[in-house]
Design an enzyme around this catalytic site. Structure first.
Site, PDB file in Angstrom:
ATOM      1  N   ASN A   9      -1.058   4.674   2.606  1.00 57.00           N
ATOM      2  CA  ASN A   9      -1.952   5.630   3.256  1.00 57.00           C
ATOM      3  C   ASN A   9      -1.880   6.923   2.453  1.00 57.00           C
ATOM      4  OD1 ASN A   9      -3.409   7.284   4.902  1.00 57.00           O
ATOM      5  ND2 ASN A   9      -1.951   7.272   6.617  1.00 57.00           N
ATOM      6  N   TRP A  10      -2.845   7.085   1.552  1.00 60.54           N
ATOM      7  CA  TRP A  10      -2.809   8.267   0.670  1.00 60.54           C
ATOM      8  C   TRP A  10      -3.095   9.552   1.445  1.00 60.54           C
ATOM      9  CZ3 TRP A  10      -5.955   6.731  -4.379  1.00 60.54           C
ATOM     10  CH2 TRP A  10      -5.286   5.682  -5.039  1.00 60.54           C
ATOM     11  N   LYS A  11      -3.679   9.437   2.622  1.00 67.84           N
ATOM     12  CA  LYS A  11      -4.109  10.614   3.390  1.00 67.84           C
ATOM     13  C   LYS A  11      -5.035  11.475   2.508  1.00 67.84           C
ATOM     14  CE  LYS A  11       0.037  10.162   6.108  1.00 67.84           C
ATOM     15  NZ  LYS A  11       1.075  10.771   6.933  1.00 67.84           N
ATOM     16  N   HIS A  97      -4.729   6.676  13.625  1.00 71.19           N
ATOM     17  CA  HIS A  97      -3.527   7.321  13.069  1.00 71.19           C
ATOM     18  C   HIS A  97      -3.197   8.554  13.922  1.00 71.19           C
ATOM     19  CE1 HIS A  97      -0.830   9.453  10.417  1.00 71.19           C
ATOM     20  NE2 HIS A  97      -0.638   8.311   9.788  1.00 71.19           N
ATOM     21  N   GLU A  99      -2.336  11.430  13.183  1.00 72.04           N
ATOM     22  CA  GLU A  99      -2.946  12.683  12.713  1.00 72.04           C
ATOM     23  C   GLU A  99      -4.383  12.791  13.192  1.00 72.04           C
ATOM     24  OE1 GLU A  99      -1.975  12.116   8.564  1.00 72.04           O
ATOM     25  OE2 GLU A  99       0.144  12.329   9.070  1.00 72.04           O
ATOM     26  N   GLU A 169       4.048   3.696  14.448  1.00 71.78           N
ATOM     27  CA  GLU A 169       4.475   4.869  13.687  1.00 71.78           C
ATOM     28  C   GLU A 169       4.968   5.951  14.641  1.00 71.78           C
ATOM     29  OE1 GLU A 169       2.305   4.906   9.612  1.00 71.78           O
ATOM     30  OE2 GLU A 169       1.067   5.951  11.056  1.00 71.78           O
ATOM     31  N   GLY A 175       6.301  11.696   7.782  1.00 72.37           N
ATOM     32  CA  GLY A 175       6.334  12.811   6.845  1.00 72.37           C
ATOM     33  C   GLY A 175       7.527  13.728   7.041  1.00 72.37           C
ATOM     34  N   SER A 215       8.132   7.569   7.078  1.00 72.05           N
ATOM     35  CA  SER A 215       9.146   7.804   6.046  1.00 72.05           C
ATOM     36  C   SER A 215       9.726   6.525   5.445  1.00 72.05           C
ATOM     37  CB  SER A 215      10.260   8.713   6.592  1.00 72.05           C
ATOM     38  OG  SER A 215       9.717   9.960   6.976  1.00 72.05           O
ATOM     39  N   GLY A 236       3.028   6.546   3.799  1.00 67.12           N
ATOM     40  CA  GLY A 236       2.331   7.755   3.373  1.00 67.12           C
ATOM     41  C   GLY A 236       2.907   8.281   2.075  1.00 67.12           C
ATOM     42  N   GLY A 237       3.790   9.255   2.182  1.00 64.00           N
ATOM     43  CA  GLY A 237       4.324   9.976   1.021  1.00 64.00           C
ATOM     44  C   GLY A 237       4.754   9.076  -0.133  1.00 64.00           C
TER      45      GLY A 237
HETATM   46  P1  PGA Z   1       4.967   8.864   5.769  1.00 65.01           P
HETATM   47  O1  PGA Z   1       3.580   8.619   6.529  1.00 65.01           O
HETATM   48  O2  PGA Z   1       5.320   7.567   5.093  1.00 65.01           O
HETATM   49  O3  PGA Z   1       4.690   9.970   4.796  1.00 65.01           O
HETATM   50  O4  PGA Z   1       5.965   9.240   6.810  1.00 65.01           O
HETATM   51  C1  PGA Z   1       3.302   7.398   7.165  1.00 65.01           C
HETATM   52  C2  PGA Z   1       1.946   7.458   7.806  1.00 65.01           C
HETATM   53  O5  PGA Z   1       1.587   8.503   8.373  1.00 65.01           O
HETATM   54  O6  PGA Z   1       1.182   6.474   7.763  1.00 65.01           O
END
Ligand code: PGA
Length: 253
Positions: A9-11, A97, A99, A169, A175, A215, A236-237
């Site tokens: 997930n590059w966001k 998600h 967010e 999640e 994050g 994470s 994500g990250g």
């Molecule tokens: P993260 O994000 O791996 O940076 O914690 C995961 C996500 O929000 O899908």
């Protein structure tokens, strides 16, 4: 056998050029993917065509949009419909998600509409659920996440549900560098599966891939993915760094 999925997930990160380089670097690696292994790149809308082109002939590699509209088409300036994604041959769409739920006020009802549209157009929703820290501290996470499934997925038929991928999640782990322990992940994933079994059947629940997100990195992926009810991760990250995500792909069981 359930699909085991490493989903990036590059966001809202990377320029087009950086995204191209990252995709090329990842596709240059050898992974020895098993029959039931899938790698999914969840990339920003403007990059979907580029990544779809690069992955088109790569067995086991797919592309996901990070969101879609809850409307089919029409005067919704700035929105992207599932039909548009389908016409680009995009196979997956991340829905709900945390967010999007938090910053864009996406309700359970709206997410149910998105899930319906995705299924109508043959895309696989990666449906996200997960509790905030205060709920975890009050030990109400099981009920909280159960309601998220009820409100957005329980209207589906068993046949439709089988086409969904779920991502658990915990918001406090996204994050933050703070991962749920593999035990915490396993407990919640087993709970989600039992909730699905009670509403649908054991057989249906057994077929649903449930990804862990929050994470995930190369250093913890093998342990987390090794849990019996964890079927890979939404990352994500660590998905922005080729060596990290390549190791995460190799951690699929
Ligand atoms: P993260 O994000 O791996 O940076 O914690 C995961 C996500 O929000 O899908």
């Amino acid at each position: 056998m359930r699909k085991q999925i490493a989903a990036a997930n590059w966001k809202m990160n990377l320029t087009y050029q950086q995204g191209e380089t990252l995709t090329d670097e990842l596709l240059d690696n050898e992974y020895s993917l098993k029959e039931n292994h899938e790698v999914v790149f969840g990339v920003p809308f403007p990059y979907l065509g580029m990544v779809a082109g690069k992955t088109a002939n790569k067995k086991g590699f797919y592309v996901a949009a990070q969101n879609c509209s809850n409307k089919k088409s029409g005067a919704y300036t700035g929105e992207t419909s599932v039909e548009m994604l389908s016409s680009l041959h995009i196979q997956y769409v991340i829905i709900g998600h945390s967010e999007r739920r938090e910053y864009f006020n996406e309700s359970d009802q709206m997410l149910a509409e998105k899930v319906n549209l995705a299924l109508d157009f043959g895309l696989t929703p990666i449906f996200c659920c997960g509790e905030p820290l205060a709920i975890r501290e009050a030990e109400n996470q099981n009920e909280f996440v159960e309601v998220q499934l009820q409100e957005s997925l329980f209207h589906l038929s068993a046949e439709q549900l089988k086409k969904i991928v779920i991502a658990y999640e915990p918001i406090w782990a996204i994050g933050t560098g703070k991962t749920a322990s593999s035990q915490q992940a396993q407990e919640m994933h087993a709970h989600l599966r039992s909730v699905l079994a009670a509403k649908f059947t054991n057989e249906v629940a057994d077929e649903i891939s449930i990804l862990y997100g929050g994470s995930v990195k190369a250093a913890n992926a093998v342990e987390i993915f090794g849990m019996p009810d964890v079927d890979g991760g939404l990352v994500g990250g660590a998905s922005l760094v080729a060596a990290e995500f390549a190791a995460i792909i190799r951690a699929l069981k």
